[in-house]
Enzyme design. Structure first.
Site, short mmCIF file in Angstrom:
data_model
loop_
_atom_site.label_atom_id
_atom_site.label_comp_id
_atom_site.label_asym_id
_atom_site.label_seq_id
_atom_site.Cartn_x
_atom_site.Cartn_y
_atom_site.Cartn_z
CG HIS A 68 5.82 -31.06 57.36
ND1 HIS A 68 6.64 -31.43 56.33
CD2 HIS A 68 6.63 -30.89 58.44
CE1 HIS A 68 7.88 -31.49 56.76
NE2 HIS A 68 7.91 -31.17 58.03
CD GLU A 71 6.83 -27.57 61.11
OE1 GLU A 71 8.07 -27.46 61.04
OE2 GLU A 71 6.25 -28.66 61.25
CG HIS A 72 9.58 -26.99 56.39
ND1 HIS A 72 10.86 -27.35 56.04
CD2 HIS A 72 9.11 -27.99 57.18
CE1 HIS A 72 11.15 -28.53 56.58
NE2 HIS A 72 10.11 -28.95 57.28
CD GLU A 148 10.97 -32.93 57.66
OE1 GLU A 148 10.80 -31.83 57.10
OE2 GLU A 148 10.53 -33.18 58.80
#
Lengths: 453, 428
Positions: A68, A71-72, A148
């Site tokens: 993840h 992904e950022h 997040e």
């Protein structure tokens, strides 16, 4: 009065446009990248997605969350593109873009006016191979990811219960780790961890492209060859099976967090779909899930929320299409004045009723009606159609299996539903996670918590 | 700079003719909006009433929401279980919701004859003759109170509620449902609210999909005829701007939830609205490319989500900036937000930013209406807020006409720092 919790019920998989002769179309580039194109000419818009078969299940302990995080980082620069430029180009084309990471995959998408597709394919192909990771950009982005995690999990009691459930139900299988990663792993993650992940998994032979919209598939194939087609395939790391040993005894776990209402999750280990031609049980489990919670007339909302009024909310979820292992999950909050124990007993009683008495023909018929209607409604959304193709492909199936999947659902009998209820809903493979609600800190509350007006 | 402008005007003319919206008014005062489209065997019908939360009786916030959510709990012929089962067996989807201004009741059905006829008959009965059975009412009242109590423990929900109350003290827009206000509601309140507000006069009927104009007329007539004619609702009282203040609400969460804003924007199609829309894109509405996103998230890693938004309503809806950041960091993050806002109010967007905003809003026209569901939303919006029938066609032109000076002037007029309300939940 109609509540849906966070589970994607099987309808989300089972719905799709009516089959047409050739559409969708597919090709495989020389470097191993598959391209699937579905022409939908209703509006001059196109959805472009690239899916990588690399999700949090492919991570190692100590760097959970790196799929993840990468992904950022994919929205930072490449060898020829400045950081932030990707989003800027999409925005100026009048489009929108984003990405998402799951246990099984990482996917990126843009929804744009059709004229912008060639540029989107160039941009997406560029960051497949040419990403530039800078330590200073990583340093601020990892803080964004921690925020997040605070937003989605740390301060969200139900999400913490779900995270704890998986960490308890799975000991050996990587599904025990949360997609977003443990906070400690995020705190110690380095930019080199992200780079290593990128080098390992981002390759054309570990990806596929899905395009849905107002396009000619031949044009898209040409564009794909001219963009993605330039990259060389990589040798991919071996994926170890990491199978979960059979569970031999019930597991129970409690999470304490500030909340008013308790929350209950009950998860049984059940089979996933492996052979779409031969398997029967996964489809029976899908139908069982739908009979319990697939619509407003289903058993859980009807009997537990409205009838007995024992539940504030109650839901069922099962996902047959996964790379790893799967569970059948019941979830709920007890109604005012009722306890978690009462809710748990009521959910167990609903399972027992199906084990003892089976399900009615009209319940099966409703499931089928819903499937047929949902197939039609799905055609109103290009994104939903692209998601459906991407998801079924992610678990190693083909988009062509979507039709088979629906036919199989329609063929499930009442006896099959009763049989899977008897076979799999047994105490020894059950994991139960409960939210034990805590009052907000008393001192702080008296001073500032002004909701008591 | 020049270059960008040339590009922009080159692309500015939309190449795709928008959908043909047909409109007529029934003798009862109900307005009808219709788009005929046979691409898919689907029919969508939605009716909007001026029956939103702002119309709940004083002290009984929650009446509008409960009326909408219990509208499918019973008719003289059917109980709620029969209604649920019937909708499922028809393959139809029924949805009833309410916001501050309106209640919306929608139906999506297959357009094949049997399904369509069955679904429309049931839909009309639910709209016009709900019985609000006592047992269902008591149950949903209890569930609503429980859900509100639970929301009162969550920092996001607390922040949203306190922000709404602080923005609109003494105004119906500030009446937020609480466990106490819902506890005061009786079944008769729902019956009365429905009788008064779910009427033909002022209703907007949107029809879209696989039916002909004749059929659409028949559907609209049938719905309108089933409703009592009713009378127009009185205008809402004027919104008064709140005094600048900061509310700090303690909470043990690891992350603070922050809202800043004020009542600012009415739903309309005037040039000032488009100036706010275009300007807000640059400030914090344009997703990843906005100034707030760049300064707060990209450069400093202070937040996962940070945005500014316009919530236009019949009267002044909120302009709002929102973010979440770890509790120790509230002051630093707020300092950045204030700097970004102050600079934007003083200088407006740059030429480059303005061009980029326009490009997105103009080029993105096709995405706005690429499904029946989205287009239906626009029909209802145009009808309910009295926007021009060619709103969608004109949208790109109105956006294109906005200048930097227009943005600065509109923000100066509507976003006044002396009225800015700040709510911080779970700060230090």
């Amino acid at each position: 009065m109609k509540q849906r919790l966070f589970f994607a019920c099987w309808l989300s998989l089972a719905v799709l446009p009516a089959p047409t002769l050739a559409n969708p179309y597919e090709t495989t580039l020389k470097n191993g990248l598959r391209v699937i194109v579905k022409e939908d000419r209703r509006a001059p818009v196109v959805v472009h997605m690239v899916w990588y078969r690399a999700g949090s299940m492919d991570e190692q302990d100590g760097t959970s969350g790196v799929a993840h995080v990468l992904e950022h980082m994919m929205f930072k620069g490449t060898k020829t593109l400045k950081a932030g430029e990707f989003n800027k180009r999409v925005a100026e084309a009048g489009g929108r873009d984003n990405a998402f990471t799951s246990l099984d995959y990482t996917a990126y998408f843009q929804i744009v006016p059709k004229e912008a597709l060639p540029e989107m394919m160039r941009l997406e192909a560029d960051r497949m191979a040419n990403l530039v990771l800078k330590p200073e950009e990583f340093a601020s982005e990892i803080e964004v990811v921690k925020e997040e995690r605070r937003l989605r999990t740390e301060d969200n009691p139900q999400a913490r219960v779900y995270e704890t459930l998986n960490a308890t139900a799975f000991m050996a299988h990587p599904y025990r780790r949360p997609v977003i990663g443990w906070m400690s792993d995020l705190e110690s993650m380095t930019w080199q961890d992200a780079r290593e992940w990128y080098r390992r998994w981002y390759a054309p032979n570990n990806a596929y492209v899905v395009v849905v919209g107002d396009v000619d598939h031949r044009e898209v194939f040409k564009l794909a060859a001219a963009t993605y087609g330039r990259h060389k395939p990589k040798a991919l790391p071996e994926r170890k099976p990491q199978k979960e040993p059979p569970q031999q005894g019930q597991r129970r776990v409690i999470v304490k967090a500030p909340a008013e209402l308790p929350y209950l999750l009950m998860a049984w280990k059940v089979p996933k779909l492996i052979d779409i031609d031969r398997d029967r049980e996964p489809f029976a489990l899908e139908v069982l899930s739908s009979i319990l919670d697939g619509n407003d007339a289903a058993r859980l909302p009807k009997r537990l929320v409205r009838g007995e009024k024992i539940a504030q909310s109650a839901s069922a979820g099962y996902d047959a299409i996964v790379r790893g292992e799967t569970q059948f999950i019941l979830a709920g909050q007890p109604a005012a004045g009722r306890s978690v124990a009462e809710l748990e007993a009521a959910l167990q009683a609903e399972i027992k009723r199906i084990q003892d008495e089976g399900v009615a023909e009209d319940e099966l018929k409703r499931v089928k009606t819903q499937v047929i209607a949902a197939q039609v409604y799905k055609r109103d959304s290009m994104m939903a159609q692209a998601m459906e193709i991407g998801q079924i492909e992610s678990a190693g199936f083909s988009y062509r299996d979507i039709d088979k999947f629906i036919e199989k659902i329609k063929s499930v009998t009442a006896e099959e539903v009763q049989a899977v209820a008897k076979k799999y809903f047994v105490p020894d493979t059950l994991t139960v996670a409960v939210l034990d609600p805590q009052p907000l800190d008393a001192k702080r509350e008296r001073r500032g918590f002004a909701a008591r007006h | 700079m020049r270059f960008l402008f040339v590009i922009f005007f080159f692309f500015a003319v939309p190449v795709w003719a928008g959908p043909q919206i047909q409109h007529w008014v029934l003798p009862s005062g109900a307005k009808v909006y219709f788009v005929e489209n046979h691409d898919l065997p689907i029919l969508d019908v939605q009716i909007d009433f001026p029956a939103g939360g702002a119309r709940s009786p004083a002290g009984k916030a929650g009446v509008a929401g409960l009326t909408a959510s219990l509208i499918d709990a019973g008719t003289p012929e059917l109980d709620e279980e029969e209604i649920s089962a019937r909708l499922v067996e028809l393959g139809a989807r029924f949805a009833s919701t309410s916001d501050h201004d309106k209640a919306s009741v929608g139906l999506r059905t297959l357009s094949s004859r049997e399904e369509k006829e069955g679904a429309l008959a049931l839909y009309t009965a639910l709209l016009a003759t709900p019985t609000f059975p006592a047992a269902a009412f008591e149950r949903e009242k209890t569930r609503t109170i429980e859900a509100l109590k639970d929301a009162d423990t969550r920092p996001d929900a607390i922040a949203a509620k306190r922000f709404a109350q602080a923005l609109y003290p003494d105004h119906p827009y500030g009446q937020v449902a609480t466990p106490e206000s819902v506890a005061r509601i009786t079944r008769e309140d729902l019956v009365e609210f429905h009788r008064r507000h779910y009427v033909a006069n002022g209703a907007v009927i949107s029809i879209l999909g696989d039916v002909t104009r004749d059929e659409a007329e028949a559907i609209a007539n049938r719905i309108a005829a089933a409703l009592p004619p009713g009378a127009p609702v009185a205008p809402l009282p004027a919104v008064r701007l709140p005094a600048r203040e900061t509310l700090k609400i303690a909470h043990p969460a690891t992350q603070a939830h922050i809202h800043l804003g004020l009542p600012a924007v009415r739903r309309s199609a005037n040039p000032e609205y488009f100036a706010l829309l275009v300007g807000n894109y640059t400030l914090g509405g344009g997703g990843f490319v906005s100034r707030l996103m760049k300064e707060v998230r990209e450069k400093r890693g202070f937040a996962y989500s940070v945005y500014s938004s316009l919530g236009p309503r019949v009267l002044e809806g909120p302009f709002e900036i929102g973010l979440q950041t770890k509790r120790e960091q509230v002051e630093e993050a707020l300092k950045v937000v204030h700097e970004v806002l102050a600079r934007f109010l003083a200088e407006g967007p740059t030429d480059e930013e303005l061009a980029a905003a326009k490009k997105n809003l103009i080029q993105g026209q096709a995405l706005r209406i690429d499904s029946n569901a989205k287009l239906l939303g626009y029909l209802a919006l145009i009808g309910f807020y009295g926007l021009p029938l060619d709103y969608l066609d004109q949208f790109p032109k109105w956006v294109a006409a906005v200048t930097r000076e227009d943005v600065k002037a509109a923000f100066r007029r509507h976003v006044k720092p002396e009225h800015l309300v700040t709510v911080i939940v779970a700060g230090e």
